[in-house]
Design a protein around this motif. Structure first.
Motif, PDB file in Angstrom:
ATOM      1  N   LEU B  72       0.835  -1.201   0.000  1.00 11.04           N
ATOM      2  CA  LEU B  72       0.000   0.000   0.000  1.00 11.04           C
ATOM      3  C   LEU B  72       0.869   1.250   0.000  1.00 11.04           C
ATOM      4  O   LEU B  72       0.587   2.226  -0.699  1.00 11.04           O
ATOM      5  CB  LEU B  72      -0.886  -0.030   1.244  1.00 11.04           C
ATOM      6  CG  LEU B  72      -2.198   0.741   1.200  1.00 11.04           C
ATOM      7  CD1 LEU B  72      -3.043   0.252   0.053  1.00 11.04           C
ATOM      8  CD2 LEU B  72      -2.939   0.539   2.510  1.00 11.04           C
ATOM      9  N   PHE B  73       1.970   1.203   0.776  1.00 11.48           N
ATOM     10  CA  PHE B  73       2.793   2.400   0.878  1.00 11.48           C
ATOM     11  C   PHE B  73       3.701   2.588  -0.324  1.00 11.48           C
ATOM     12  O   PHE B  73       4.134   3.698  -0.623  1.00 11.48           O
ATOM     13  CB  PHE B  73       3.602   2.381   2.181  1.00 11.48           C
ATOM     14  CG  PHE B  73       2.770   2.775   3.350  1.00 11.48           C
ATOM     15  CD1 PHE B  73       2.479   4.120   3.577  1.00 11.48           C
ATOM     16  CD2 PHE B  73       2.223   1.826   4.187  1.00 11.48           C
ATOM     17  CE1 PHE B  73       1.664   4.493   4.624  1.00 11.48           C
ATOM     18  CE2 PHE B  73       1.417   2.197   5.253  1.00 11.48           C
ATOM     19  CZ  PHE B  73       1.139   3.525   5.465  1.00 11.48           C
ATOM     20  N   THR B  74       3.974   1.480  -1.030  1.00 12.81           N
ATOM     21  CA  THR B  74       4.783   1.643  -2.237  1.00 12.81           C
ATOM     22  C   THR B  74       3.896   1.886  -3.451  1.00 12.81           C
ATOM     23  O   THR B  74       4.406   2.186  -4.534  1.00 12.81           O
ATOM     24  CB  THR B  74       5.636   0.387  -2.488  1.00 12.81           C
ATOM     25  OG1 THR B  74       4.755  -0.733  -2.550  1.00 12.81           O
ATOM     26  CG2 THR B  74       6.641   0.187  -1.400  1.00 12.81           C
ATOM     27  N   GLY B  75       2.581   1.760  -3.257  1.00  8.54           N
ATOM     28  CA  GLY B  75       1.668   2.021  -4.367  1.00  8.54           C
ATOM     29  C   GLY B  75       1.646   0.907  -5.391  1.00  8.54           C
ATOM     30  O   GLY B  75       1.106   1.049  -6.473  1.00  8.54           O
ATOM     31  N   ASN B  76       2.206  -0.253  -5.038  1.00  6.73           N
ATOM     32  CA  ASN B  76       2.205  -1.380  -5.970  1.00  6.73           C
ATOM     33  C   ASN B  76       1.424  -2.511  -5.328  1.00  6.73           C
ATOM     34  O   ASN B  76       1.868  -3.126  -4.380  1.00  6.73           O
ATOM     35  CB  ASN B  76       3.646  -1.799  -6.262  1.00  6.73           C
ATOM     36  CG  ASN B  76       3.714  -3.158  -6.933  1.00  6.73           C
ATOM     37  OD1 ASN B  76       2.780  -3.558  -7.614  1.00  6.73           O
ATOM     38  ND2 ASN B  76       4.819  -3.852  -6.724  1.00  6.73           N
ATOM     39  N   LEU B  77       0.210  -2.765  -5.824  1.00  7.38           N
ATOM     40  CA  LEU B  77      -0.657  -3.732  -5.148  1.00  7.38           C
ATOM     41  C   LEU B  77      -0.529  -5.141  -5.710  1.00  7.38           C
ATOM     42  O   LEU B  77      -1.409  -5.961  -5.550  1.00  7.38           O
ATOM     43  CB  LEU B  77      -2.115  -3.277  -5.227  1.00  7.38           C
ATOM     44  CG  LEU B  77      -2.447  -2.099  -4.313  1.00  7.38           C
ATOM     45  CD1 LEU B  77      -3.920  -1.816  -4.333  1.00  7.38           C
ATOM     46  CD2 LEU B  77      -1.992  -2.358  -2.891  1.00  7.38           C
ATOM     47  N   GLY B  78       0.567  -5.419  -6.402  1.00  2.00           N
ATOM     48  CA  GLY B  78       0.752  -6.776  -6.891  1.00  2.00           C
ATOM     49  C   GLY B  78       0.206  -6.956  -8.301  1.00  2.00           C
ATOM     50  O   GLY B  78      -0.302  -6.022  -8.919  1.00  2.00           O
ATOM     51  N   THR B  79       0.305  -8.202  -8.762  1.00  2.00           N
ATOM     52  CA  THR B  79      -0.079  -8.500 -10.134  1.00  2.00           C
ATOM     53  C   THR B  79      -1.498  -9.070 -10.164  1.00  2.00           C
ATOM     54  O   THR B  79      -1.827  -9.943  -9.378  1.00  2.00           O
ATOM     55  CB  THR B  79       0.891  -9.535 -10.729  1.00  2.00           C
ATOM     56  OG1 THR B  79       2.216  -9.066 -10.514  1.00  2.00           O
ATOM     57  CG2 THR B  79       0.646  -9.714 -12.200  1.00  2.00           C
ATOM     58  N   PRO B  86       0.362  -5.456 -13.627  1.00  2.00           N
ATOM     59  CA  PRO B  86       0.220  -4.779 -12.337  1.00  2.00           C
ATOM     60  C   PRO B  86      -1.216  -4.289 -12.155  1.00  2.00           C
ATOM     61  O   PRO B  86      -1.771  -3.634 -13.046  1.00  2.00           O
ATOM     62  CB  PRO B  86       1.190  -3.607 -12.449  1.00  2.00           C
ATOM     63  CG  PRO B  86       2.201  -4.045 -13.436  1.00  2.00           C
ATOM     64  CD  PRO B  86       1.494  -4.940 -14.396  1.00  2.00           C
ATOM     65  N   ALA B  87      -1.806  -4.637 -10.994  1.00  2.00           N
ATOM     66  CA  ALA B  87      -3.233  -4.361 -10.777  1.00  2.00           C
ATOM     67  C   ALA B  87      -3.537  -2.870 -10.869  1.00  2.00           C
ATOM     68  O   ALA B  87      -4.533  -2.469 -11.487  1.00  2.00           O
ATOM     69  CB  ALA B  87      -3.660  -4.906  -9.423  1.00  2.00           C
ATOM     70  N   MET B  88      -2.648  -2.049 -10.271  1.00  2.46           N
ATOM     71  CA  MET B  88      -2.892  -0.614 -10.304  1.00  2.46           C
ATOM     72  C   MET B  88      -2.955  -0.111 -11.741  1.00  2.46           C
ATOM     73  O   MET B  88      -3.764   0.749 -12.087  1.00  2.46           O
ATOM     74  CB  MET B  88      -1.782   0.136  -9.562  1.00  2.46           C
ATOM     75  CG  MET B  88      -1.826  -0.014  -8.059  1.00  2.46           C
ATOM     76  SD  MET B  88      -3.353   0.574  -7.360  1.00  2.46           S
ATOM     77  CE  MET B  88      -2.890   2.250  -6.987  1.00  2.46           C
ATOM     78  N   GLN B  89      -2.095  -0.688 -12.582  1.00  2.00           N
ATOM     79  CA  GLN B  89      -2.047  -0.246 -13.972  1.00  2.00           C
ATOM     80  C   GLN B  89      -3.333  -0.614 -14.702  1.00  2.00           C
ATOM     81  O   GLN B  89      -3.898   0.195 -15.459  1.00  2.00           O
ATOM     82  CB  GLN B  89      -0.842  -0.901 -14.643  1.00  2.00           C
ATOM     83  CG  GLN B  89      -0.461  -0.293 -15.977  1.00  2.00           C
ATOM     84  CD  GLN B  89       0.584  -1.151 -16.660  1.00  2.00           C
ATOM     85  OE1 GLN B  89       1.463  -1.730 -15.990  1.00  2.00           O
ATOM     86  NE2 GLN B  89       0.500  -1.265 -17.967  1.00  2.00           N
ATOM     87  N   VAL B  90      -3.846  -1.832 -14.429  1.00  2.00           N
ATOM     88  CA  VAL B  90      -5.088  -2.269 -15.069  1.00  2.00           C
ATOM     89  C   VAL B  90      -6.214  -1.307 -14.708  1.00  2.00           C
ATOM     90  O   VAL B  90      -6.977  -0.848 -15.570  1.00  2.00           O
ATOM     91  CB  VAL B  90      -5.445  -3.709 -14.623  1.00  2.00           C
ATOM     92  CG1 VAL B  90      -6.808  -4.107 -15.171  1.00  2.00           C
ATOM     93  CG2 VAL B  90      -4.390  -4.682 -15.086  1.00  2.00           C
ATOM     94  N   VAL B  91      -6.314  -0.975 -13.406  1.00  2.00           N
ATOM     95  CA  VAL B  91      -7.371  -0.070 -12.977  1.00  2.00           C
ATOM     96  C   VAL B  91      -7.173   1.323 -13.563  1.00  2.00           C
ATOM     97  O   VAL B  91      -8.111   1.959 -14.039  1.00  2.00           O
ATOM     98  CB  VAL B  91      -7.440   0.004 -11.440  1.00  2.00           C
ATOM     99  CG1 VAL B  91      -8.599   0.875 -11.012  1.00  2.00           C
ATOM    100  CG2 VAL B  91      -7.569  -1.371 -10.850  1.00  2.00           C
ATOM    101  N   ALA B  92      -5.911   1.787 -13.542  1.00  2.00           N
ATOM    102  CA  ALA B  92      -5.634   3.139 -14.033  1.00  2.00           C
ATOM    103  C   ALA B  92      -5.994   3.273 -15.508  1.00  2.00           C
ATOM    104  O   ALA B  92      -6.424   4.330 -15.960  1.00  2.00           O
ATOM    105  CB  ALA B  92      -4.164   3.479 -13.817  1.00  2.00           C
ATOM    106  N   GLU B  93      -5.840   2.162 -16.258  1.00  2.00           N
ATOM    107  CA  GLU B  93      -6.220   2.220 -17.666  1.00  2.00           C
ATOM    108  C   GLU B  93      -7.731   2.359 -17.837  1.00  2.00           C
ATOM    109  O   GLU B  93      -8.203   2.958 -18.796  1.00  2.00           O
ATOM    110  CB  GLU B  93      -5.751   0.949 -18.387  1.00  2.00           C
ATOM    111  CG  GLU B  93      -4.307   1.033 -18.832  1.00  2.00           C
ATOM    112  CD  GLU B  93      -3.757  -0.325 -19.218  1.00  2.00           C
ATOM    113  OE1 GLU B  93      -4.569  -1.264 -19.420  1.00  2.00           O
ATOM    114  OE2 GLU B  93      -2.526  -0.459 -19.304  1.00  2.00           O
TER     115      GLU B  93
END
Lengths: 310, 311
Positions: B72-79, B86-93
């Motif tokens: 959470l603190f690194t902003g990388n929630l895994g794959t 990367p999950a964050m990237q999928v959502v951000a798209e």
């Protein structure tokens, strides 16, 4: 009551000689006309609302008695019949099941969930809201914080999660809808109790030595329950909509129960060839929810006799 | 002022933290194994165990939570399990699509609902007002998925004016926007009417009228000026709620937004994806709330933010 009724015409009769107005239409008359129109509008809302609601609810209640085919009886030779063909008033679906029968039986499930959810959320909301308003202090803090926290949660997402967690059974869905709805009742009850508790009858009851809980239950709650139940009626409409949205997304009561949301989501695939499979169940939902909303609106707008006399 | 913003930011972040933690616990309590939906129904026990190890699901829940907090603190929630990205990237798209839809819907709502509510408030207790009033009741009584399917049938299938699904052209925006706005217009216009009616009855308006202020100024500058905060708050709150995904409408129109993503993520038990969605949408919703609060002094010069928070 009777005193004030006789007093009103006498006062208005005495008025004209005292204030000769340049216009025949006085401000009082305008206000009176507005009130009359409002009263008539409320009356019509109540009537139309009652008719809409009953048109849907009576057949739903009588679904078992009415001469209808079984809701789950499949007849593959009679698939997707248009309405009014072969005695199917609403037509049939992709498996040859009678659509009207499915809508009515589905309505029983949806209505049961809606009413139960509203009763539960009404009870939770009134109890917690009254406690928060009456006791104040830490009770109020806790209840208010929970209310706020729930406001900022993504509601439908949470509901889907909880349904996924405990399985889409009728008690779970009822509970989930109740949890989604109690804040509204609680907030209203709390604000009304805050007003009530400052009134003289509460001090009188306290001086008479009644316990605080006794005052709350026997004296304050009866004074606010009427308005609180009005909100609950409007919540019933929302509960039915919420349930249908959940079952549209596949998180409703599972087969063999037909529910309104799933009948529509099933029919969605055939919308180009069989318009009735989505349109008619949807119209039934709209008719009932409009009816309930009109009833709620009409009841709220209806002028209270007591206030007029006072 | 700065203190106020910091305080609100702190509260907002706390809400976001509690939300993601609740979701973390809920999805791990839920039955259903992500390994099963990932490895397929024919997987052997060894294969399932291997997948669980790969995802880190074989560890104790507390340890998983600890890892989650670090992530959470690194902003990388895994794959994401199902997208293998990367999950964050999928959502951000997906986020821009939901943002577009929400913005279009709230603009349409504001443009229609505010004049409509004012119109109703200016002629109370007339037959026309009653008619519109009943229409707004109908508007809030229609299930949105049904409205969506009806519009889709009418204006994409029978009369092919707009594309039926997705967001390939700007035309694809029309039907989902109208679907969402139908309900919102009904709710907001009734609220505007309520606010304006009470302001029309207020003494300050009688005073202004007796001083010879014209009707348009009375309505828009005086009454609307005093209704601005509640109306703006209602619109903003609705907008924030839409950012959490207009789930049903996105599903109906196959809109490539966050709402349809979360339904899919829940179905496949894609834990990182669920968490990333909840985190991003909650952050955005809190940010919107903060912007609404910060806009109050612009709408009403009497509002002082620091004091409002203290009171």
């Amino acid at each position: 009551m009777s005193l004030s009724d006789t007093a009103t015409p006498a006062a208005s009769a005495a008025q004209p000689p005292r204030t000769p107005s340049p216009s025949a239409v006085t401000k009082d008359l305008v206000a009176k006309a507005g009130a009359t129109r409002r009263r008539n509008a409320a009356k019509w809302k109540l009537r139309i609302g009652a008719v809409c609601t009953l048109i849907v609810i009576i057949p739903i209640l009588l679904a078992q008695v009415l001469p209808l085919p079984d809701a789950n009886h499949q007849d593959l030779s009679a698939r997707r019949l248009a309405p009014l063909v072969d005695g199917h008033l609403f037509g049939t679906d992709q498996l040859g099941r009678d659509l009207l029968s499915r809508v009515l039986h589905g309505g029983q499930v949806s209505l049961t969930i809606g009413i139960l959810a509203v009763v539960v959320s009404g009870a939770i909301g009134i109890i917690l809201g009254a406690a928060a308003g009456y006791f104040g202090g830490w009770v109020d803090t806790v209840v208010s914080r929970v209310l706020e926290a729930q406001m900022s949660l993504p509601l439908l997402m949470m509901l889907l999660l909880v349904v996924a967690l405990f399985g889409p059974s009728i008690p779970v869905i009822t509970f989930v809808i109740a949890i989604a709805q109690w804040p509204e009742v609680a907030r209203l009850t709390r604000s009304m109790v805050l007003v009530e508790r400052e009134k003289p009858y509460v001090s009188a009851a306290r001086i008479l030595g009644l316990h605080r809980i006794q005052i709350l239950i026997q004296h304050i709650i009866p004074n606010v329950i009427k308005q609180a139940t009005l909100v609950v009626l409007l919540l019933l409409a929302q509960a039915v909509l919420l349930e249908s949205a959940l079952s549209f997304l596949g998180a409703g009561p599972q087969r063999p129960f037909a529910t309104w949301g799933r009948i529509i989501s099933d029919g969605q695939d055939y919308i180009t060839t069989s318009w009735w499979m989505v349109t008619l169940p949807g119209l039934v939902i709209v008719l009932m929810v409009v009816g309930v909303n009109l009833l709620g609106d009409g009841l709220r707008d209806r002028p209270r006799r007591k206030k007029k006399g006072a | 002022m700065t203190k106020y913003i910091l305080k609100r930011l702190g509260q907002g972040l706390l809400t976001v933290f509690l939300t993601v933690s609740t979701v973390f616990i809920l999805i791990r309590l839920a039955p259903g194994d992500p390994a099963v939906s990932y490895a397929g129904p024919l997987a052997t026990t060894e294969q399932l165990a291997k997948v669980r190890e790969q995802f880190g699901l074989d560890r104790p829940v507390l340890e998983q939570y600890w890892i989650f907090l670090q992530q959470l603190f690194t902003g990388n929630l895994g794959t994401s399990y199902s997208f293998q990205a990367p999950a964050m990237q999928v959502v951000a798209e997906r986020m821009p699509y939901t943002l577009t839809l929400a913005t279009a819907s709230i603009l349409l709502t504001a443009v229609v609902a505010i004049p409509l509510g004012v119109w109703m408030a200016r002629r109370p207790d007339t037959n026309r007002e009653l008619g519109v009033n009943v229409l707004t009741i109908a508007g809030q009584s229609m299930p949105d998925f049904w409205t969506g399917i009806m519009l889709l049938t009418g204006f994409a299938v029978l009369i092919p004016l707009f594309p039926a699904s997705g967001f390939a052209t700007w035309g694809g925006l029309v039907l989902p926007t109208v679907t969402i706005a139908t309900l919102q217009i009904a709710l907001i216009s009734r609220m505007v009417r309520r606010e304006m009616t009470s302001n029309f009855a207020a003494p300050y308006l009688t005073v202004a009228r007796s001083r010879g202020v014209g009707s348009p100024a009375l309505t828009w500058r005086y009454a609307m000026g005093n209704s601005a905060i509640p109306v703006f708050t209602a619109l903003g709150t609705r907008f924030a709620a839409m950012l959490n995904g207009v789930v049903v409408v996105e599903v109906v129109f196959a809109w490539p937004g966050v709402g349809s993503l979360i339904v899919r993520a829940l179905e496949t038990r894609d834990y990182p994806l669920i968490q990333a969605t909840v985190l991003l949408t909650a952050l955005l919703a809190v940010a919107v709330q903060l912007v609404i609060d910060l806009a109050y002094p612009l709408l009403d010069p009497r509002v002082r933010l620091g004091k409002a928070a203290a009171a």
